[in-house]
Design an enzyme around this catalytic site. Structure first.
Site, PDB file in Angstrom:
ATOM      1  N   GLY A  78      -1.854   4.498  -3.387  1.00  0.00           N
ATOM      2  CA  GLY A  78      -0.631   3.945  -3.970  1.00  0.00           C
ATOM      3  C   GLY A  78      -0.496   4.283  -5.443  1.00  0.00           C
ATOM      4  NE  ARG A 142      -1.139   3.942   1.010  1.00  0.00           N
ATOM      5  CZ  ARG A 142      -1.728   3.273   0.016  1.00  0.00           C
ATOM      6  NH1 ARG A 142      -3.023   3.413  -0.179  1.00  0.00           N
ATOM      7  NH2 ARG A 142      -1.026   2.474  -0.757  1.00  0.00           N
ATOM      8  CG  ASP A 173     -10.686   1.972   1.214  1.00  0.00           C
ATOM      9  OD1 ASP A 173     -11.845   1.533   1.384  1.00  0.00           O
ATOM     10  OD2 ASP A 173      -9.674   1.357   1.589  1.00  0.00           O
ATOM     11  CE  LYS A 199      -4.822   4.161  -6.825  1.00  0.00           C
ATOM     12  NZ  LYS A 199      -4.238   4.412  -5.516  1.00  0.00           N
ATOM     13  CB  THR A 200      -5.739   0.003  -7.146  1.00  0.00           C
ATOM     14  OG1 THR A 200      -4.889  -0.809  -6.350  1.00  0.00           O
ATOM     15  CG2 THR A 200      -6.963  -0.817  -7.516  1.00  0.00           C
ATOM     16  CG  ASP A 202      -3.782  -3.562  -4.799  1.00  0.00           C
ATOM     17  OD1 ASP A 202      -2.589  -3.586  -5.144  1.00  0.00           O
ATOM     18  OD2 ASP A 202      -4.167  -3.071  -3.722  1.00  0.00           O
ATOM     19  CE1 TYR A 240      20.251 -21.148  -3.363  1.00  0.00           C
ATOM     20  CE2 TYR A 240      20.614 -20.096  -5.499  1.00  0.00           C
ATOM     21  CZ  TYR A 240      21.062 -20.427  -4.228  1.00  0.00           C
ATOM     22  OH  TYR A 240      22.303 -20.032  -3.836  1.00  0.00           O
ATOM     23  NE  ARG A 249      -4.791  -1.844  -0.273  1.00  0.00           N
ATOM     24  CZ  ARG A 249      -4.077  -1.040   0.491  1.00  0.00           C
ATOM     25  NH1 ARG A 249      -3.843  -1.347   1.735  1.00  0.00           N
ATOM     26  NH2 ARG A 249      -3.594   0.086   0.018  1.00  0.00           N
ATOM     27  N   GLY A 423       6.908  -2.259  -9.519  1.00  0.00           N
ATOM     28  CA  GLY A 423       5.971  -2.219 -10.646  1.00  0.00           C
ATOM     29  C   GLY A 423       5.023  -1.036 -10.626  1.00  0.00           C
ATOM     30  NE  ARG A 424       3.439   1.360  -5.028  1.00  0.00           N
ATOM     31  CZ  ARG A 424       3.085   1.811  -3.835  1.00  0.00           C
ATOM     32  NH1 ARG A 424       2.012   1.320  -3.253  1.00  0.00           N
ATOM     33  NH2 ARG A 424       3.781   2.744  -3.235  1.00  0.00           N
TER      34      ARG A 424
HETATM   35  P1  FBP Z   1      -3.808   1.325  -3.510  1.00  0.00           P
HETATM   36  O1  FBP Z   1      -4.823   0.357  -3.030  1.00  0.00           O
HETATM   37  O2  FBP Z   1      -3.864   2.651  -2.843  1.00  0.00           O
HETATM   38  O3  FBP Z   1      -3.804   1.459  -5.008  1.00  0.00           O
HETATM   39  O4  FBP Z   1      -2.366   0.749  -3.132  1.00  0.00           O
HETATM   40  C1  FBP Z   1      -1.853  -0.398  -3.680  1.00  0.00           C
HETATM   41  C2  FBP Z   1      -0.697  -0.964  -2.892  1.00  0.00           C
HETATM   42  O5  FBP Z   1       0.439  -1.008  -3.739  1.00  0.00           O
HETATM   43  C3  FBP Z   1      -0.985  -2.338  -2.307  1.00  0.00           C
HETATM   44  O6  FBP Z   1      -0.770  -3.361  -3.246  1.00  0.00           O
HETATM   45  C4  FBP Z   1      -0.039  -2.384  -1.135  1.00  0.00           C
HETATM   46  O7  FBP Z   1      -0.494  -3.280  -0.132  1.00  0.00           O
HETATM   47  C5  FBP Z   1      -0.068  -0.969  -0.636  1.00  0.00           C
HETATM   48  O8  FBP Z   1      -0.366  -0.163  -1.759  1.00  0.00           O
HETATM   49  C6  FBP Z   1       1.242  -0.514  -0.030  1.00  0.00           C
HETATM   50  O9  FBP Z   1       1.059   0.735   0.544  1.00  0.00           O
HETATM   51  P2  FBP Z   1       2.193   1.835   0.730  1.00  0.00           P
HETATM   52  O10 FBP Z   1       2.445   2.466  -0.600  1.00  0.00           O
HETATM   53  O11 FBP Z   1       1.568   2.811   1.653  1.00  0.00           O
HETATM   54  O12 FBP Z   1       3.409   1.164   1.247  1.00  0.00           O
END
Ligand code: FBP
Length: 548
Positions: A78, A142, A173, A199-200, A202, A240, A249, A423-424
């Site tokens: 991701g 991936r 991973d 990197k991540t 998460d 609301y 994740r 945010g990614r």
């Molecule tokens: P990574 O663990 O590869 O950094 O991915 C993070 C993430 O954004 C998670 O938070 C989310 O569950 C997943 O990727 C979503 O995956 P995809 O981009 O395949 O929809």
């Protein structure tokens, strides 16, 4: 490429770096390392890359001369803000080693290596992408690098391009696979070093030597900005309850960090749900109680933060997923042949009685999602499970029951949100821009000193960048054995939220007050220009973790 005004101004930003990396560099080796658990098994699986020492870079006295080196780079998994700066750091680092060094990017993740799909990253290209968000410079993917056949195919192109080192920018991973690749290339004496970068968004790739994974800082700031905006809207209309699911994740680091930044009325921490052995009904009841309590004061509004992986942490559902994983690992084809309308009944018949009952009790959409294809690493794709809707609906039903009984006197209307992809790929905050550049530059240093099977490490990052500590950690040091696709495998240990750690403890001490009062904080957007206390703040998580 047409650039925005911010991109143009931001391209001139020079990432701050540790002083130790600024001039000539010396490598200091520390003590030999051990894996965090299962030492004997990991040692036997990684005879060439196990037990290596930690290394640290210090300012060196003499200017050494090096030969030019060709390096390959892969973005894996991701997206996370700052990836382009890691690549810029590697580029500047290897050019500093020798101006004739070259950098090649493999296209769309590990698949690019296997399929020999690559491009040379020249100075002109790198300059276009400095300090920008996204992974679009070469794309990401991936594909899991795991078989000897893939490694051998990769080696053909590495040899053809005279690449002596490969940098894999990825999560737990992908870095596990980078280490398997490093071990294999070392075992066959392939002459290719492999280095990882953490990197991540998460935030779950961290340990004593890796303070944080890059992208976590920026992503949390983007989510906190929009949650803050929602809270202000919520406090203005006062009608609301907003149920906001956040990516991340399994681990709840993102959700907890956002809670620390915005002070919501309720925040679920999946790790606590598991530790307290809560059922779905316990969780729903707890949220409904918080809603009812605010209603007693006339406040029929609020915010609930939900980590995307929570469903996997409800112990009963966790057991169900474990059985489903094992079952589907052996019966996926058979399952795929069954008509969609019959799949639910098929699973109900095949599971053990206990799990079958839980599965049957789940709403249709959630049950279905649990049986859909895993990602290539065997994970349930939790971002596709609409837990925010599930919880909002179930809380609504519970409150309606309480209203009939007379124990709830308020009104309940909900809105649901999911923030993840927003945010990614944001333009990296100063923290991520600096951290990523240093990670890349450090990776180049590890390559220059001949290291393989190491992850680039930059520490002490709550101090000014000049005092950051750069070096390398043997990847095997972070490993343990875990079950994947029904088999025990060596993997980097995922860092979940530590319920005894300072960030959770702080949240725990404040949450009762945040639940009752409207104590919202509105962080506003990331600032790239301005006073350092506005632009250079690390995450609250890091600040709390590093408070001595
Ligand atoms: P990574 O663990 O590869 O950094 O991915 C993070 C993430 O954004 C998670 O938070 C989310 O569950 C997943 O990727 C979503 O995956 P995809 O981009 O395949 O929809």
């Amino acid at each position: 490429m047409t650039k925005s005004a911010l991109e143009i101004a931001r391209s001139a930003y020079k990432p701050k770096m540790p002083t130790a990396l600024a001039g000539s560099v010396e490598m200091v080796e520390g003590a030999a390392t051990e894996s965090v658990a299962d030492q004997e098994e990991i040692k036997s699986l990684f005879p060439n890359t196990y037990g290596l020492p930690l290394v640290r870079f210090e300012a060196g006295a003499e200017n050494k001369t090096y030969s030019p080196i060709n390096v390959g780079v892969i973005l894996s998994g991701g997206q996370a803000p700052g990836g382009h700066n890691v690549i810029a750091g590697i580029f500047d680092g290897i050019k500093n080693i020798h101006s004739d060094s070259r950098l090649f990017g493999f296209i769309l993740g590990p698949a690019g290596l296997i399929e020999h799909n690559y491009m040379e990253l020249t100075a002109e290209i790198i300059d276009e992408y400095r300090n920008t968000g996204g992974f679009d410079i070469i794309g990401s993917g991936r594909t899991k690098l795991e078989s000897k056949e893939q490694f051998d195919k990769g080696l053909v192109i590495l040899k053809a391009l005279d690449i002596k080192a490969l940098v894999v920018i990825g999560g737990d991973d992908s870095n596990t696979n980078a280490c398997v690749l490093a071990e294999y290339y070392a075992a066959i004496d392939a002459g290719v070093q492999v280095i990882g970068c953490p990197k991540t968004i998460d935030g779950d790739l961290k340990n004593s030597m890796i303070e944080t994974s890059f992208g976590f800082d920026t992503a949390c700031k983007v989510y906190s900005e929009v949650i803050g905006n929602i809270q202000r809207d919520c406090n203005s209309a006062r009608k609301y309850w907003h149920f906001i699911k956040l990516m991340g994740r399994s681990a709840s680091h993102i959700t907890l960090e956002c809670a620390l930044q915005v002070q919501p009325n309720y925040c679920i921490v999946s790790e606590e749900v598991e530790a307290k052995n809560m059922s779905l009904d316990d969780l729903v009841t707890d949220i409904a109680k918080a809603v009812a309590k605010r209603a007693e004061q006339g406040n029929n509004f609020g915010t609930v933060l939900i980590p995307e992986g929570v469903i996997e942490f409800i112990p009963a559902i966790k057991k169900l997923i474990a059985e489903l994983n094992d079952f589907l690992a052996g019966h996926q084809e058979e399952f795929n042949l069954i008509r969609r309308s019959e799949q639910r009944n098929y699973i109900i018949k095949m599971l053990s009685r206990e799990n079958s009952e839980i599965y049957a009790s789940l709403p249709e959409g959630v049950a279905r999602q649990l049986t859909l294809d895993r990602d290539p690493h065997g994970n349930v794709q939790v971002s596709l499970i609409e837990t925010e809707k599930l919880l909002a609906e179930m809380v609504g039903v519970k409150l309606a029951e309480w209203k009939k009984e007379g124990s709830f006197i308020g009104k309940f209307a909900s809105q649901v949100h999911f923030f993840g992809y927003e945010g990614r790929c944001a333009a990296p905050s100063n923290y991520d821009a600096d951290y990523c550049f240093s990670l890349g530059y450090t990776a180049a240093g590890l390559i220059a000193f001949g290291k393989t099977g190491y992850m680039s490490s930059v520490r002490n990052t709550t101090a000014p960048a000049s005092e950051w500590i750069a070096g390398g950690v043997p990847i095997t040091m972070m490993m343990n054995m875990e079950k994947r696709h029904g088999e025990m495998k060596p993997v980097i240990q995922k860092a979940l939220v530590d319920l005894n750690g300072a960030p959770f403890k702080y949240f725990e001490s404040k949450r009762a007050a945040w639940a009752i009062h409207t104590d919202y904080v509105y962080p506003g957007p990331i600032q790239y220009f301005g006073p350092t206390e506005v632009c250079d703040q690390p995450t609250k998580t890091l600040l709390l973790e590093q408070t001595k």
